[in-house]
Design an enzyme around this catalytic site. Structure first.
Site: not given
Ligand code: ARG
Length: 715
Positions: A221, A650, A86
């Site tokens: 991811d 992330s 992501h």
């Molecule tokens: N919630 C994750 C973060 O903010 C991002 C995940 C991305 N995946 C998604 N399905 N949008 O780090």
């Protein structure tokens, strides 16, 4: 004897190591604050192996992506860098077309010359330094906020200049504990970064928005990049002559896996937390800010989703825009629920009551902290409406891409009204060269609907006295028929068709911009904000920022035996704790790992979020996991730890007690979404991709074993 004990007690108090899973700590203080506790929890490294200015250490394998939108880690001596899918999503999306669909099919450079320019830079931290004394020497309690900020800026500039010397480094001084302390950071920034490998979205984003922010999870991811440097291993703009960067340190990669209670440490660039937020702030979050975000974003997402389902082209165009809007739509939704469920308001209130009692006990305190707690009440009360207007400016008015785009033409309009031909020509050239990029991922069909919906939300939710007359009269002319209004505006505007914008740039005129209905909306709402809203925000911020600064100061002074970690602010931090399961609710226990079998359990060929690629399915069915299987022959996909992270982390490495990479952090869990405001030890978890799943996908799924050979695997 008694004396010695007392002395000893004093000593222990002063050097009391913190015990924490909460806390995003500064690497430069590791030895003084955290090391003893970390060792107890299973760390085998020395403090110098974690952070050292003169010798290579863990910090040299950690990079900030761009200005801190994500974190990456170096995992080979050829500059190979691992982060989240992501985090690479925008780059993958930009490079995807219906013919070369990397978003759906993945991308793998089988040799270095196939790697693609990523378009963002990465920064390594050279060193950090506490400059609080120098900065605070320039400040006093009599200063206005403006004077204070000016003084901070002046001394920061001079400290930055001094630290930079004649190097090419980037230096910045940042404020900590809401303006009580100041630390300086020196970075080396590499602009040439290239995309090396990315799994298809059906792996990298498996579970989609349904699983986002949730455990149990089965998402691969991750994405691979490579950092390039010039022939002297120094930062350089993209060039074919550049070569892979040789890092000071790269993380060894562990194949040993994780078990309950194992030490786990995360390094990275957490973006922002609000752990010192007071009850008045919680109230504002719950009643105004978060519901606005959730409402507006949901409306936009509904429009996107409806159109994305109709056309593959639009689905690829809007994938990245959709993901970023959606991520924080769900975040705020979960955060509001969490703040209420965990009674964060009451807990904050209790702390404030304690502080009030502590202040009241002492004359000097009464003077220094006068009005601090009341300042929150008045500050938030006076700012609620103006802040809401600011939110609607960004989240509603500027959500229409044509409106945002039209703002880029303000300078041209001014130039056309003047007589600087040279500058006018340059501006026209700049706008012309940006045409392709702007329109590549643009859908007028979507944008027109967004415009109608967002203008309506703005008109209905913002007090009429705070709306520009021109907007009100336009809406009343259409008697509230927003669809018709939008259709007319989009038929007329030059900011929603590439051909029209291009034709305008061939024969530009200020009058044409001025008469444009989309430009009119932008200009009216934006100018109204600048003239009538922003001054109030600035004025109210005077008291609020004093309250915030003194609240953090008072809290730390009152509980002087406790070590408080500063809020995240996109500077390098580490957090440590353990691999740990949890109980999300009464009588339910969540295991700490998920396995590949679970991917097939979730598979749903009729739902794009849960499609499993055929090849992956076969590998799982045959349990063809190679050296990446655990001792039972299973393939671990994701795991959890009690580490304290937030957005910006992330892509951060999850590191074991030996300093080896065990996973890549990518998310938090639903039960603790209020964590950025209040950390809940029993509930808060980091979700990571097990490094063995990442390696399995690279090797077995993508056939890119040459990348594995670059790494230093520890078996
Ligand atoms: N919630 C994750 C973060 O903010 C991002 C995940 C991305 N995946 C998604 N399905 N949008 O780090």
């Amino acid at each position: 004897m008694k004396k010695i004990t007392l002395l000893l007690a004093g000593f222990i108090l002063a050097f009391a190591p913190v015990k924490a899973d909460e806390g995003m700590w500064l690497p430069m203080f590791v030895k003084r604050l955290n090391y003893v506790d970390m060792q107890k929890q299973g760390l085998q490294l020395t403090p110098e192996e974690i952070y050292s200015v003169n010798n290579s250490s863990l910090k040299d394998a950690i990079v900030r992506l761009g200005r801190g939108f994500c974190t990456g880690e170096i995992i080979s001596d050829q500059g190979l860098m691992l982060t989240n899918h992501h985090c690479g999503f925008g780059v993958i999306q930009e490079n995807s077309t219906e013919e070369n669909n990397y978003l759906d099919n993945g991308f793998w450079a089988m040799k270095k010359s196939d790697e693609l320019p990523a378009g963002f830079s990465v920064s390594f931290l050279v060193r950090m330094e506490d400059v609080s004394e120098a900065v605070n020497a320039e400040l006093n309690e009599e200063m206005t906020l403006e004077e204070r900020n000016k003084a901070i800026k002046m001394i920061s500039d001079s400290l930055e200049k001094e630290a930079k010397g004649d190097t090419e480094y980037d230096v910045e001084v940042k404020s900590f504990y809401d303006g009580n302390e100041f630390y300086l950071f020196v970075y080396e920034t590499f602009p040439d970064v290239r995309l090396v490998g990315a799994p298809p979205s059906s792996i990298g984003k498996f579970g989609g928005d349904t699983d986002n922010w949730m455990w149990p999870r089965h998402t691969g991811d991750f994405t691979l990049f490579r950092v390039y440097a010039d022939k002297d291993n120094k930062p350089a703009a993209y060039s074919e002559d550049n070569k892979p960067y040789t890092p000071k340190h790269s993380l060894p990669v562990s194949l040993k896996g994780v078990k309950e209670g194992d030490f786990s440490m995360i390094f990275g660039y957490p973006g922002s937390t609000d752990r010192y937020l007071t009850s008045a702030g919680i109230k504002y979050e719950l009643e105004t800010r978060q519901p606005s975000y959730v409402k507006l974003r949901r409306q936009v997402l509904d429009i996107y989703e409806q159109e994305m389902a109709k056309s593959d082209k639009v689905r690829l165009q809007y994938a990245s825009k959709h993901a970023s809007i959606s991520n924080y739509w769900k975040y705020f939704k979960g955060q509001s629920a969490g703040l209420k469920r965990l009674k964060v308001y009451d807990k904050k209130k209790a702390t404030e009551d304690q502080l009030a009692a502590w202040i009241a006990k002492d004359e000097a305190r009464k003077e220094l902290y006068a009005g601090v707690l009341e300042g929150f009440e008045t500050g938030y009360a006076n700012m609620t409406e103006v802040n809401k207007i600011a939110i609607y400016l960004n989240e509603a008015i500027f959500r229409t891409e044509a409106v945002r785009y039209s703002r880029q033409f303000s300078s041209l309009k001014k130039l056309l009204e003047g007589d600087d031909e040279e500058a006018t020509k340059a501006e026209i050239e700049k706008l012309t060269s940006g045409l392709d990029a702007h329109y590549k991922d643009y859908s007028k069909v979507i944008d027109q609907q967004v415009f109608a919906a967002m203008l309506q939300a703005y008109h209905e939710d913002i007090d009429a006295s705070n709306q520009p007359e021109a907007i009100k009269s336009m809406i009343s002319k259409y008697k509230g028929d927003y669809k018709k209004l939008a259709a007319d505006a989009f038929a007329k505007t030059i900011f929603a068709d590439k051909e029209k914008t291009a034709a305008f740039l061939e024969k530009p005129s200020a009058k044409k911009i001025d008469k444009d209905p989309i430009y009119m909306v932008m200009k009216e709402v934006f100018n109204h904000y600048m003239d009538n809203v922003r001054p109030t925000i600035i004025a109210e911020n005077e008291g609020l920022s004093r309250s915030k600064r003194l609240f953090a100061k008072g809290l730390r002074e009152m509980n002087s035996d406790k070590v408080y970690a500063p809020d995240a602010n996109s500077t390098m931090r580490f957090t440590y704790g353990q691999i740990k399961e949890y109980y999300p609710r009464d009588a339910v226990k969540y295991d700490l790992v998920t396995t590949a079998e679970g991917i097939l359990e979730k598979e749903d060929a009729t739902n794009h979020e849960f499609v499993v690629p055929e090849k992956l399915k076969t590998l799982i069915q045959n349990k063809d996991y190679g050296q990446y299987a655990d001792e039972n022959g299973d393939l671990i996909v994701n795991f959890i730890s009690n580490n304290d992270i937030t957005g910006g982390n992330s892509g951060s490495p999850m590191i074991n007690g030996n300093g080896e990479l065990i996973g890549t952090a990518f998310d938090g869990n639903w039960e603790a979404m209020s964590g950025d405001i209040a950390f809940e030890t029993e509930l808060q978890r980091t979700i990571g991709v097990d490094i063995r799943y990442t390696l399995f996908i690279i090797d077995k799924y993508a056939g890119a074993g040459h990348l594995i050979e670059e790494m230093n695997l520890v078996k």
